[in-house]
Design an enzyme around this catalytic site. Sequence first.
Site, PDB file in Angstrom:
ATOM      1  N   LYS A 208       0.503  -1.398   0.309  1.00 18.46           N
ATOM      2  CA  LYS A 208       0.541   0.621  -0.012  1.00 18.46           C
ATOM      3  C   LYS A 208       1.081   0.670  -0.217  1.00 18.46           C
ATOM      4  O   LYS A 208       0.511   2.035  -0.663  1.00 18.46           O
ATOM      5  CB  LYS A 208      -1.052  -0.007   1.399  1.00 18.46           C
ATOM      6  CG  LYS A 208      -1.998   1.020   1.594  1.00 18.46           C
ATOM      7  CD  LYS A 208      -3.003   0.927   2.600  1.00 18.46           C
ATOM      8  CE  LYS A 208      -3.847   2.076   2.740  1.00 18.46           C
ATOM      9  NZ  LYS A 208      -4.651   1.778   3.629  1.00 18.46           N
ATOM     10  N   GLU A 214      11.028  -4.374   4.539  1.00 17.13           N
ATOM     11  CA  GLU A 214      10.770  -6.264   4.122  1.00 17.13           C
ATOM     12  C   GLU A 214      10.644  -6.319   2.201  1.00 17.13           C
ATOM     13  O   GLU A 214      11.139  -7.442   1.575  1.00 17.13           O
ATOM     14  CB  GLU A 214      10.089  -7.034   4.744  1.00 17.13           C
ATOM     15  CG  GLU A 214      10.623  -6.635   6.341  1.00 17.13           C
ATOM     16  CD  GLU A 214       9.287  -6.483   7.286  1.00 17.13           C
ATOM     17  OE1 GLU A 214       8.840  -4.761   6.432  1.00 17.13           O
ATOM     18  OE2 GLU A 214       9.681  -6.192   7.993  1.00 17.13           O
ATOM     19  N   GLY A 268      -4.707  -1.903   5.114  1.00 18.91           N
ATOM     20  CA  GLY A 268      -3.827  -3.273   5.143  1.00 18.91           C
ATOM     21  C   GLY A 268      -4.166  -4.391   5.592  1.00 18.91           C
ATOM     22  O   GLY A 268      -4.476  -5.511   4.719  1.00 18.91           O
ATOM     23  N   ARG A 269      -4.973  -4.700   6.543  1.00 15.88           N
ATOM     24  CA  ARG A 269      -5.394  -5.867   7.154  1.00 15.88           C
ATOM     25  C   ARG A 269      -7.020  -6.314   6.176  1.00 15.88           C
ATOM     26  O   ARG A 269      -7.486  -7.169   6.928  1.00 15.88           O
ATOM     27  CB  ARG A 269      -5.312  -5.774   8.626  1.00 15.88           C
ATOM     28  CG  ARG A 269      -6.212  -4.757   9.435  1.00 15.88           C
ATOM     29  CD  ARG A 269      -5.087  -5.129  10.735  1.00 15.88           C
ATOM     30  NE  ARG A 269      -5.853  -3.491  11.275  1.00 15.88           N
ATOM     31  CZ  ARG A 269      -5.193  -2.573  11.674  1.00 15.88           C
ATOM     32  NH1 ARG A 269      -4.046  -2.465  10.499  1.00 15.88           N
ATOM     33  NH2 ARG A 269      -5.296  -0.865  11.908  1.00 15.88           N
ATOM     34  N   GLU A 354      -3.717  -6.667  15.779  1.00 11.72           N
ATOM     35  CA  GLU A 354      -2.920  -4.955  15.547  1.00 11.72           C
ATOM     36  C   GLU A 354      -4.179  -3.652  14.812  1.00 11.72           C
ATOM     37  O   GLU A 354      -3.882  -2.861  15.414  1.00 11.72           O
ATOM     38  CB  GLU A 354      -2.133  -4.940  13.790  1.00 11.72           C
ATOM     39  CG  GLU A 354      -1.170  -3.891  13.420  1.00 11.72           C
ATOM     40  CD  GLU A 354      -0.978  -3.751  11.493  1.00 11.72           C
ATOM     41  OE1 GLU A 354      -1.103  -3.780  10.822  1.00 11.72           O
ATOM     42  OE2 GLU A 354      -0.020  -4.563  11.924  1.00 11.72           O
ATOM     43  N   HIS A 385      -3.391 -32.141  19.960  1.00  9.56           N
ATOM     44  CA  HIS A 385      -2.403 -33.118  20.723  1.00  9.56           C
ATOM     45  C   HIS A 385      -1.034 -32.108  20.580  1.00  9.56           C
ATOM     46  O   HIS A 385       0.455 -32.543  20.680  1.00  9.56           O
ATOM     47  CB  HIS A 385      -1.805 -34.002  19.339  1.00  9.56           C
ATOM     48  CG  HIS A 385      -2.302 -35.053  18.528  1.00  9.56           C
ATOM     49  ND1 HIS A 385      -2.935 -36.356  19.452  1.00  9.56           N
ATOM     50  CD2 HIS A 385      -4.310 -35.020  18.258  1.00  9.56           C
ATOM     51  CE1 HIS A 385      -3.732 -36.760  19.397  1.00  9.56           C
ATOM     52  NE2 HIS A 385      -4.273 -36.605  18.605  1.00  9.56           N
ATOM     53  N   LYS A 512      10.621  -0.339  13.314  1.00 10.98           N
ATOM     54  CA  LYS A 512      10.871   0.372  12.011  1.00 10.98           C
ATOM     55  C   LYS A 512      12.114   1.619  11.895  1.00 10.98           C
ATOM     56  O   LYS A 512      13.396   1.335  11.873  1.00 10.98           O
ATOM     57  CB  LYS A 512       9.531   0.476  11.132  1.00 10.98           C
ATOM     58  CG  LYS A 512       8.880  -0.910  10.981  1.00 10.98           C
ATOM     59  CD  LYS A 512       7.493  -0.511   9.332  1.00 10.98           C
ATOM     60  CE  LYS A 512       6.647  -0.600   9.081  1.00 10.98           C
ATOM     61  NZ  LYS A 512       5.501   0.093   8.672  1.00 10.98           N
TER      62      LYS A 512
HETATM   63  O1  F6P Z   1       2.355  -4.379  10.063  1.00 12.70           O
HETATM   64  C1  F6P Z   1       2.266  -2.827   9.839  1.00 12.70           C
HETATM   65  C2  F6P Z   1       2.022  -2.673   8.168  1.00 12.70           C
HETATM   66  O2  F6P Z   1       1.921  -1.052   7.709  1.00 12.70           O
HETATM   67  C3  F6P Z   1       0.497  -3.116   8.274  1.00 12.70           C
HETATM   68  O3  F6P Z   1      -0.520  -2.458   8.470  1.00 12.70           O
HETATM   69  C4  F6P Z   1       0.264  -3.832   6.377  1.00 12.70           C
HETATM   70  O4  F6P Z   1      -0.504  -4.737   5.940  1.00 12.70           O
HETATM   71  C5  F6P Z   1       2.061  -3.874   6.169  1.00 12.70           C
HETATM   72  O5  F6P Z   1       2.617  -2.831   7.350  1.00 12.70           O
HETATM   73  C6  F6P Z   1       2.367  -4.208   4.899  1.00 12.70           C
HETATM   74  O6  F6P Z   1       2.149  -2.361   4.699  1.00 12.70           O
HETATM   75  P1  F6P Z   1       1.931  -2.294   2.955  1.00 12.70           P
HETATM   76  O7  F6P Z   1       1.159  -2.874   2.290  1.00 12.70           O
HETATM   77  O8  F6P Z   1       2.093  -0.522   3.170  1.00 12.70           O
HETATM   78  O9  F6P Z   1       3.300  -2.854   2.341  1.00 12.70           O
END
Ligand code: F6P
Length: 523
Positions: A208, A214, A268-269, A354, A385, A512
């Site tokens: 987004k 990452e 995002g979630r 979150e 288990h 971060k």
């Molecule tokens: O975990 C933090 C966060 O901002 C989430 O809310 C989001 O889904 C994820 O990192 C990835 O964010 P992006 O889609 O901006 O890479």
Amino acid sequence: MSLKKVNPTNTKSWENLSLHFSDIKKKHLDSLFKEDKKRKDNFTISFEDFEIDFSRNRITKETIQKLIALAKEVHLEDAIEKLYRGEEINETERRAVLHTILRSQESNVCKKNRERFYEVQNTLERIKYFSEEVNNGKWKGFSGKKITDIVNIGIGGSDLGPKMVVEALSNYKTELNTHFISNIDSDFLENYTQKLNPETTIFIVVSKSFSTLETKLNAEYFKNWFLKETNNATLKHNFIAVSTNTNACDTFGICKENIFPMWNWVGGRFSLWSAVGLSISLSIGFDNFKQLLEGADEMDTHFSSAPFEENIPVLLGLIGIWYNNFFNVDSELVIPYSQFLESFVPYLQQLSMESNGKSVDRNGDKIDYQTGTIVWGSVGTNSQHAYMQLIHQGTKLVPVDFIGFKNTMFGNTSLHKQFMANMYGQADALCFGKSKNKVHLDLKVDKKSEEISKVLPYKIFEGNKPSTIIMIDQLSPKSLGKLIAMYEHKVFVQGVIWNIFSFDQFGVELGKENSNKMISNLI
Ligand code: F6P
């Protein structure tokens, strides 16, 4: 218009619930069932192919009435209306929260949100077209070969939802193989590239913000690998992006026509229903992706129209608050009895924790009561288990959501009956336990009295451990969409009642920042 800001613990309903809790906290479920022979029917709600059995919860009809009074006193109805109307209820980021229009029918979208709705429809058309072109072989890689593999590069909401859905619906998969890369583990990535053919792989960079470390690192990794392996071939046939940040996509080298939009009014979630779900549509076909959306839309209609007494997300949310804030439990356990839902709990963890892992209320004041609970779990019967010993005989009270399916997809009913019997067996053991007398009777069969007295205390099951059984006719794109939306709305209900903002996530930023500082020291 913003949400009303009521501290739930200052309400009359909260006081009534506290008094009520004192009355019933010691009441055993066994006696509740004995007092009401029709308890299962009286505490079960059916909604289309869903049957939610609340009867094994530590509640009475009076509990439900008092919980609903709380929901009304903190203006939950008003909050639901503002959600669907697209008010800026994500106040800290000054945004609307409109994941619902990603799956709405036009007739359900108010005039104010029509412009956004048309953007969504236009994007769905693009998703449909692209999915069909790739699956029917018309969209080819840079060297003219048919695409065989899709790599989704994203993390958090740009990974967990799509990954979970693709895995859950793997019986609906097309010929495409879909992979999800989220973590920055170089050994894992090296190993992964050995499985991929750069000529026949499409990489979808899903972010987004297009600023998540990452995802940027992984996207660069695969771009460099691709350019090296192909002697600097063009990216335009093998790299796609999904983002709000088109400039960053452009800088990365993804051509404009390969960028699918995301919007800041979708969290995002909550975004798998948007182009973030492009890997889903590629993997199961656009028609099945549409079925997923339709299932969610049906749950949206239920949530926005059913009276609270019959409203599944409202009741799930309220009962969760009953345990979290009155029984003071620290966690809730979710156990899907389906191997296809192995990634459901990791998805749910981000959705719930979150959103509601907050300690400052909507007035900006520090909270002095419990909010977001710890969500954990895994598939059954494996759970039996692993950690169920603690749930049955430990010192912690852990409410359980069991998710089961009445019918299989391939008709193997005898094994499936065993599978579902295990789920019900667990729920009943938790609920009714096994009394000292019953244990004694069983032991007397083949043990001498001195042996019995030694082992008996360890074989008693207190019971009175609550659970909800979510029984669904069959796992399908539509029923999965309904299940996911059900939990989205449960999370929303709890955030409203806890008087917190569920749609920002400032708590993920400090880590971060620190890692970025460390990296500059390391490199
Ligand atoms: O975990 C933090 C966060 O901002 C989430 O809310 C989001 O889904 C994820 O990192 C990835 O964010 P992006 O889609 O901006 O890479």
